[in-house]
Scaffold this active site. Structure first.
Site, PDB file in Angstrom:
ATOM      1  NE  ARG A  87     -95.932 -48.974 -24.949  1.00 31.17           N
ATOM      2  CZ  ARG A  87     -94.938 -48.145 -24.585  1.00 31.17           C
ATOM      3  NH1 ARG A  87     -93.774 -48.208 -25.212  1.00 31.17           N
ATOM      4  NH2 ARG A  87     -95.103 -47.279 -23.631  1.00 31.17           N
TER       5      ARG A  87
ATOM      6  CE1 TYR B 183    -101.027 -61.701 -47.395  1.00 32.03           C
ATOM      7  CE2 TYR B 183    -100.380 -59.609 -46.433  1.00 32.03           C
ATOM      8  CZ  TYR B 183    -101.270 -60.650 -46.540  1.00 32.03           C
ATOM      9  OH  TYR B 183    -102.410 -60.628 -45.789  1.00 32.03           O
TER      10      TYR B 183
ATOM     11  CG  ASP C  50     -92.909 -62.658 -46.019  1.00 31.73           C
ATOM     12  OD1 ASP C  50     -93.062 -63.767 -45.461  1.00 31.73           O
ATOM     13  OD2 ASP C  50     -93.836 -61.829 -46.132  1.00 31.73           O
TER      14      ASP C  50
ATOM     15  CE  LYS D 299    -101.293 -65.678 -43.510  1.00 30.25           C
ATOM     16  NZ  LYS D 299    -100.499 -64.858 -44.406  1.00 30.25           N
TER      17      LYS D 299
HETATM   18  C1  LIG Z   1    -100.303 -63.406 -44.520  1.00 33.69           C
HETATM   19  C2  LIG Z   1     -99.017 -62.894 -45.014  1.00 33.69           C
HETATM   20  C3  LIG Z   1     -98.486 -61.675 -44.543  1.00 33.69           C
HETATM   21  C4  LIG Z   1     -99.230 -60.771 -43.575  1.00 33.69           C
HETATM   22  O1  LIG Z   1     -99.361 -61.348 -42.321  1.00 33.69           O
HETATM   23  P1  LIG Z   1    -100.547 -60.990 -41.291  1.00 33.69           P
HETATM   24  O2  LIG Z   1    -100.268 -61.925 -40.158  1.00 33.69           O
HETATM   25  O3  LIG Z   1    -101.847 -61.246 -41.982  1.00 33.69           O
HETATM   26  O4  LIG Z   1    -100.385 -59.568 -40.924  1.00 33.69           O
HETATM   27  C5  LIG Z   1     -97.247 -61.289 -45.018  1.00 33.69           C
HETATM   28  N1  LIG Z   1     -96.557 -62.029 -45.902  1.00 33.69           N
HETATM   29  C6  LIG Z   1     -97.039 -63.183 -46.387  1.00 33.69           C
HETATM   30  C7  LIG Z   1     -96.239 -63.951 -47.382  1.00 33.69           C
HETATM   31  C8  LIG Z   1     -98.284 -63.665 -45.959  1.00 33.69           C
HETATM   32  O5  LIG Z   1     -98.758 -64.808 -46.467  1.00 33.69           O
END
Ligand SMILES: *Cc1c(COP(=O)(O)O)cnc(C)c1O
Length: 418
Positions: A69, A122, A205, A230
């Site tokens: 962890r 998001y 982000d 992604k």
């Molecule tokens: C998919 C996404 C998230 C969330 O990510 P997860 O891996 O699904 O938890 C956050 N911000 C953006 C811009 C995203 O496309």
């Protein structure tokens, strides 16, 4: 001959890994273990002293492995490799993008603080901010990507929340319209209200551009966040997240991660390391394809507006200026409006043969979806319209297929639209 500083793509196969510590295995094994054996009680004590910050490390002393962890080789090596793309001092990897984002926010926000954020965000992030953070007495202030930093500044003064501003969280370019936010202007805004004792942190982000096409830390951000699900993972087969920034800030984030227990496990770490080896070739192919797809869509009689950074020209003014300053490539995410409404948009989606009808983005296969009824369905219709997320808007994440095949697919699906 002097060795040049190797580029990130040259280091993704080896950086941070020593084969001699793993029987000479060329690849970092999956360290599927919860705990690590100490060579002596003294060593165990020394490791814990560092982990709990009871003393400063001695010259060249690295933190030892204690428990998965806190740290694990698959996690640590992956974090070292991710640092190279954004030239960050440190990185923390999480089991999802949402855990990276929520942990960063919980680290730097406390009751009475104000969080300023761009909207739309998001969906998961938006829900966490409006439904969870507010329960803990955090005040929230959304702003539209089109609102200037000067305007936000005046609003903060007039409404009297500037002094309580603790964090700014943005997504640029905005999903799905590709409207951009000037990161430097947001840095200035944060500095206008921040003080040495009470800094205002700027988090970006960067999921939409991935670690290749935009580097927010270089433009003044304190933290860069990713849904590693992604582009970083890139194969639609794993959920993960990452946060990068200075060693000082990451130390605090990693401390909270230890107590929330939302770090990525060894298997996720191993999968992401495998993905990182091809990150650049995948993303470059996706970007080349996206440019061709955007050009095709732009001249199609059934298509109205194509929102793609690669189509911006000087006549787009501020948008073009930000793009030139902030982005290194136009990416592989685009959206477009077709003539008609939801019926026509659905007909298009239902007739695709190669691109898949699914949410998410940045994967090897092309993905298409309808933001108004899918990713952005949670936003009230009126607000959605204002953001330009109309019933006839479609979003495409362009993959690594052959561009001609993709264009054929889009063309035949458009032909089916009445
Ligand atoms: C998919 C996404 C998230 C969330 O990510 P997860 O891996 O699904 O938890 C956050 N911000 C953006 C811009 C995203 O496309």
């Amino acid at each position: 001959m002097q060795q040049p500083p190797f580029k990130p793509e040259s280091l993704m196969m080896s950086h941070g890994y020593q084969p001699e510590l793993s029987e000479g295995a060329i690849k970092c094994p999956i360290f599927q273990t919860s705990t690590f054996v100490f060579r002596s009680a003294e060593e165990g004590k020394a490791y814990f002293e560092l982990a709990y910050g009871l003393r400063e490390p001695e010259q060249g002393e690295a933190p030892g492995l204690i428990y998965s962890r806190l740290n694990n080789p698959d996690l640590e090596i992956l974090e070292n490799r991710l640092c190279l793309w954004d030239q960050a001092e440190d990185c923390a990897v999480f089991e999802s993008g949402m855990s990276a984002i929520s942990t960063a926010m919980l680290t730097f926000l406390k009751p009475g603080d104000v969080l300023l954020y761009s909207s739309p965000l998001y969906g998961g992030t938006s829900h966490f901010i409006t439904e969870v953070l507010t329960k803990f007495g955090i005040e929230i202030q959304p702003f539209a990507p089109g609102e200037s930093a000067t305007h936000i500044q005046q609003r903060a003064e007039r409404e009297g929340w500037g002094e309580r501003l603790a964090m700014v969280h943005i997504e640029t370019p905005a999903n799905p319209t590709n409207v951009q936010i000037d990161i430097r202007a947001m840095r200035e805004l944060a500095d206008r209200w921040g003080t040495e004792e009470r800094p205002v942190y700027l988090a970006v982000d960067n999921t939409y551009m991935g670690p290749l096409w935009q580097h927010p830390l270089r433009h003044g951000a304190d933290l860069v966040l990713y849904s590693a699900t992604k582009y970083i993972a890139g194969h639609s087969d794993v959920i993960a997240g990452a946060c990068l920034g200075s060693a000082e800030l990451l130390k605090e984030i990693k401390a909270l991660r230890t107590f929330l227990g939302n770090m990525a496990g060894p298997w996720t770490g191993w999968l992401l390391m495998r993905s990182l080896e091809t990150l650049k070739v995948r993303m470059e192919q996706q970007c080349r394809n996206a440019r061709e797809v955007a050009r095709f869509l732009q001249q199609h009689p059934k298509v109205e507006n194509v929102h793609y950074l690669g189509l911006l020209t000087e006549s787009d003014g501020e948008e073009y200026r930000i793009y030139r300053e902030q982005c290194e490539a136009p990416g592989a995410m685009l959206s477009f409006e077709i003539h008609g409404g939801e019926k026509e948009a659905f007909a298009f989606l239902n007739h695709l043969k190669l691109a898949k009808l699914a949410v998410s983005l940045g994967s090897t296969e092309s993905l298409a979806q309808h933001p108004a009824s899918m990713t952005h369905a949670g936003i009230p219709a009126e607000e959605r319209e204002r953001m330009g997320i109309t019933e006839r808007l479609l979003r495409l994440s362009v993959g690594v297929e052959h561009a001609q095949d993709l264009i054929w697919d889009l063309e035949q699906a458009l032909e089916q639209v009445g």
